[in-house]
Design a protein around this motif. Structure first.
Motif, PDB file in Angstrom:
ATOM      1  N   ARG A  51       0.809  -1.220   0.000  1.00 46.95           N
ATOM      2  CA  ARG A  51       0.000   0.000   0.000  1.00 46.95           C
ATOM      3  C   ARG A  51       0.841   1.268   0.000  1.00 46.95           C
ATOM      4  NH1 ARG A  51      -5.065   1.066  -0.592  1.00 46.95           N
ATOM      5  NH2 ARG A  51      -5.433   2.054   1.425  1.00 46.95           N
ATOM      6  N   VAL A  52       2.138   1.136   0.150  1.00 50.11           N
ATOM      7  CA  VAL A  52       3.011   2.311   0.229  1.00 50.11           C
ATOM      8  C   VAL A  52       3.914   2.371  -0.992  1.00 50.11           C
ATOM      9  CG1 VAL A  52       4.837   3.463   1.534  1.00 50.11           C
ATOM     10  CG2 VAL A  52       2.993   2.281   2.746  1.00 50.11           C
ATOM     11  N   THR A  53       3.929   3.517  -1.668  1.00 52.01           N
ATOM     12  CA  THR A  53       4.892   3.757  -2.740  1.00 52.01           C
ATOM     13  C   THR A  53       6.118   4.441  -2.142  1.00 52.01           C
ATOM     14  OG1 THR A  53       3.261   3.923  -4.522  1.00 52.01           O
ATOM     15  CG2 THR A  53       5.358   5.042  -4.866  1.00 52.01           C
ATOM     16  N   LEU A  54       7.248   3.782  -2.212  1.00 52.09           N
ATOM     17  CA  LEU A  54       8.500   4.318  -1.693  1.00 52.09           C
ATOM     18  C   LEU A  54       9.322   4.895  -2.837  1.00 52.09           C
ATOM     19  CD1 LEU A  54      10.631   4.642   0.602  1.00 52.09           C
ATOM     20  CD2 LEU A  54      11.461   2.372  -0.024  1.00 52.09           C
ATOM     21  N   ILE A  55       9.680   6.161  -2.724  1.00 54.27           N
ATOM     22  CA  ILE A  55      10.479   6.849  -3.735  1.00 54.27           C
ATOM     23  C   ILE A  55      11.791   7.272  -3.103  1.00 54.27           C
ATOM     24  CG2 ILE A  55      10.589   8.743  -5.389  1.00 54.27           C
ATOM     25  CD1 ILE A  55       7.517   8.947  -5.157  1.00 54.27           C
ATOM     26  N   GLN A  56      12.897   6.816  -3.671  1.00 56.23           N
ATOM     27  CA  GLN A  56      14.228   7.180  -3.160  1.00 56.23           C
ATOM     28  C   GLN A  56      14.954   8.014  -4.200  1.00 56.23           C
ATOM     29  OE1 GLN A  56      16.863   3.925  -2.326  1.00 56.23           O
ATOM     30  NE2 GLN A  56      18.404   5.214  -1.338  1.00 56.23           N
ATOM     31  N   LEU A  57      15.352   9.220  -3.826  1.00 61.00           N
ATOM     32  CA  LEU A  57      16.166  10.058  -4.706  1.00 61.00           C
ATOM     33  C   LEU A  57      17.501   9.365  -4.911  1.00 61.00           C
ATOM     34  CD1 LEU A  57      15.394  13.546  -3.096  1.00 61.00           C
ATOM     35  CD2 LEU A  57      14.117  12.303  -4.857  1.00 61.00           C
ATOM     36  N   ASN A  58      17.976   9.335  -6.157  1.00 62.08           N
ATOM     37  CA  ASN A  58      19.129   8.489  -6.462  1.00 62.08           C
ATOM     38  C   ASN A  58      20.133   9.202  -7.364  1.00 62.08           C
ATOM     39  OD1 ASN A  58      20.642   6.052  -6.427  1.00 62.08           O
ATOM     40  ND2 ASN A  58      19.753   5.443  -8.388  1.00 62.08           N
ATOM     41  N   PRO A  85      -5.776   3.430  -6.793  1.00 62.49           N
ATOM     42  CA  PRO A  85      -6.563   3.198  -5.573  1.00 62.49           C
ATOM     43  C   PRO A  85      -5.914   2.211  -4.609  1.00 62.49           C
ATOM     44  CG  PRO A  85      -7.565   2.097  -7.464  1.00 62.49           C
ATOM     45  CD  PRO A  85      -6.466   2.958  -8.005  1.00 62.49           C
ATOM     46  N   ALA A  86      -4.925   1.438  -5.073  1.00 61.14           N
ATOM     47  CA  ALA A  86      -4.248   0.473  -4.203  1.00 61.14           C
ATOM     48  C   ALA A  86      -3.183   1.131  -3.334  1.00 61.14           C
ATOM     49  CB  ALA A  86      -3.619  -0.635  -5.045  1.00 61.14           C
ATOM     50  N   VAL A  87      -2.840   2.387  -3.622  1.00 63.64           N
ATOM     51  CA  VAL A  87      -1.808   3.103  -2.858  1.00 63.64           C
ATOM     52  C   VAL A  87      -2.466   3.958  -1.789  1.00 63.64           C
ATOM     53  CG1 VAL A  87       0.022   4.843  -2.951  1.00 63.64           C
ATOM     54  CG2 VAL A  87      -0.173   3.135  -4.765  1.00 63.64           C
ATOM     55  N   GLY A  88      -2.009   3.797  -0.545  1.00 69.41           N
ATOM     56  CA  GLY A  88      -2.552   4.571   0.558  1.00 69.41           C
ATOM     57  C   GLY A  88      -1.676   5.730   0.981  1.00 69.41           C
ATOM     58  N   ALA A  89      -0.378   5.635   0.712  1.00 68.15           N
ATOM     59  CA  ALA A  89       0.545   6.690   1.133  1.00 68.15           C
ATOM     60  C   ALA A  89       1.818   6.615   0.308  1.00 68.15           C
ATOM     61  CB  ALA A  89       0.872   6.563   2.619  1.00 68.15           C
ATOM     62  N   GLN A 130       0.626  19.260  -3.714  1.00 67.85           N
ATOM     63  CA  GLN A 130      -0.769  19.188  -4.156  1.00 67.85           C
ATOM     64  C   GLN A 130      -1.318  17.764  -4.146  1.00 67.85           C
ATOM     65  OE1 GLN A 130      -0.648  21.085  -7.977  1.00 67.85           O
ATOM     66  NE2 GLN A 130       0.041  23.046  -7.129  1.00 67.85           N
ATOM     67  N   CYS A 131      -0.469  16.790  -3.872  1.00 66.90           N
ATOM     68  CA  CYS A 131      -0.925  15.408  -3.834  1.00 66.90           C
ATOM     69  C   CYS A 131      -1.979  15.242  -2.739  1.00 66.90           C
ATOM     70  CB  CYS A 131       0.252  14.469  -3.573  1.00 66.90           C
ATOM     71  SG  CYS A 131      -0.215  12.715  -3.532  1.00 66.90           S
ATOM     72  N   THR A 132      -3.078  14.557  -3.052  1.00 64.62           N
ATOM     73  CA  THR A 132      -4.174  14.410  -2.094  1.00 64.62           C
ATOM     74  C   THR A 132      -3.995  13.226  -1.154  1.00 64.62           C
ATOM     75  OG1 THR A 132      -5.420  13.149  -3.742  1.00 64.62           O
ATOM     76  CG2 THR A 132      -5.838  15.518  -3.627  1.00 64.62           C
ATOM     77  N   LYS A 133      -2.958  12.415  -1.391  1.00 64.46           N
ATOM     78  CA  LYS A 133      -2.651  11.313  -0.478  1.00 64.46           C
ATOM     79  C   LYS A 133      -1.502  11.719   0.440  1.00 64.46           C
ATOM     80  CE  LYS A 133      -4.385   7.642  -3.448  1.00 64.46           C
ATOM     81  NZ  LYS A 133      -4.114   6.384  -4.203  1.00 64.46           N
ATOM     82  N   PRO A 134      -1.396  11.123   1.620  1.00 63.32           N
ATOM     83  CA  PRO A 134      -0.317  11.489   2.545  1.00 63.32           C
ATOM     84  C   PRO A 134       1.056  11.233   1.934  1.00 63.32           C
ATOM     85  CG  PRO A 134      -1.996  10.195   3.662  1.00 63.32           C
ATOM     86  CD  PRO A 134      -2.313  10.117   2.206  1.00 63.32           C
ATOM     87  N   VAL A 135       1.913  12.237   2.014  1.00 70.42           N
ATOM     88  CA  VAL A 135       3.292  12.121   1.542  1.00 70.42           C
ATOM     89  C   VAL A 135       4.210  12.338   2.742  1.00 70.42           C
ATOM     90  CG1 VAL A 135       5.044  12.938  -0.066  1.00 70.42           C
ATOM     91  CG2 VAL A 135       2.621  13.041  -0.707  1.00 70.42           C
TER      92      VAL A 135
END
Length: 211
Positions: A51-58, A85-89, A130-135
């Protein structure tokens, strides 16, 4: 959107965020434990039910300096996660040495004021806020200049023991240009924000949490 909340915690070790062998070559959703392929960021799905998309600056050689291609990739993934819809944060992080040490000066050094003003340079960076999901920003090491501003665009900042925050643009004869003068004031108050912007001094995670 609520104001930023800063917590003092220990970030996930950078080694645990690294891509494993056999990462997919195409963009989009990555299999469990693997990253989608981007040039300047690493992306994977984490947590129960992914449920979490993890983004790492690289961009480790430049301390994750924020260039336009990196920000374009970042905003693309944020948009995809927001529409899924499967991503919560969403969690945004760097490595143990730097979350992001600022905007890429090499990219900006030849730009003139008129060009920057007419082209609304950096305006598109605000898409993160502006993202409507928690970042969530997971910060360790340097979060300076544009890196500090990027962290403040997130809803929650979790800071590791080695985190250092600052707006050192004054050393280059300019001011924070990606919303720092506004977000920093709302986060830590006018006096502390003025001190940071006018001196360029860094503060540690404990000082940031108190502020």
């Amino acid at each position: 959107k609520h104001h930023n909340v800063l917590h003092l915690v220990t970030c996930v070790p950078a080694g645990r965020l690294s891509a494993g062998p056999g990462a997919p070559a195409g963009r989009g959703r990555a299999p469990p434990g693997q990253h989608a392929a981007y040039e300047h960021i690493l992306v994977e799905r984490r947590g129960e039910g992914e449920r979490v998309t993890l983004i790492q600056l690289n961009r480790p050689k430049s301390l994750n300096a924020l260039c336009s291609p990196l920000m374009s990739e970042l905003l693309e993934v944020v948009h995809q996660a927001e529409q899924d819809p499967a991503v919560g944060a969403i969690v945004l992080t760097g490595n143990e040495k730097a979350f992001a040490a600022g905007a890429d000066i090499k990219e900006m050094q030849d730009k003139r004021f008129a060009d920057v003003y007419r082209g609304s340079f950096l305006a598109f960076w605000g898409g993160v806020a502006q993202c409507t999901k928690p970042v969530v920003a997971a910060v360790n090491g340097y979060a300076l200049g544009g890196g500090c501003e990027l962290a403040m665009m997130c809803d929650v900042i979790y800071a590791g023991e080695k985190a250092r925050f600052g707006q050192p643009e004054i050393a280059l004869g300019t001011i924070p240009g990606a919303g720092g003068t506004q977000r920093l004031t709302r986060a830590v108050g006018k006096s502390k924000a003025m001190e940071m912007c006018l001196t360029g001094d860094m503060i540690d995670a404990q000082t940031a949490e108190r502020a």
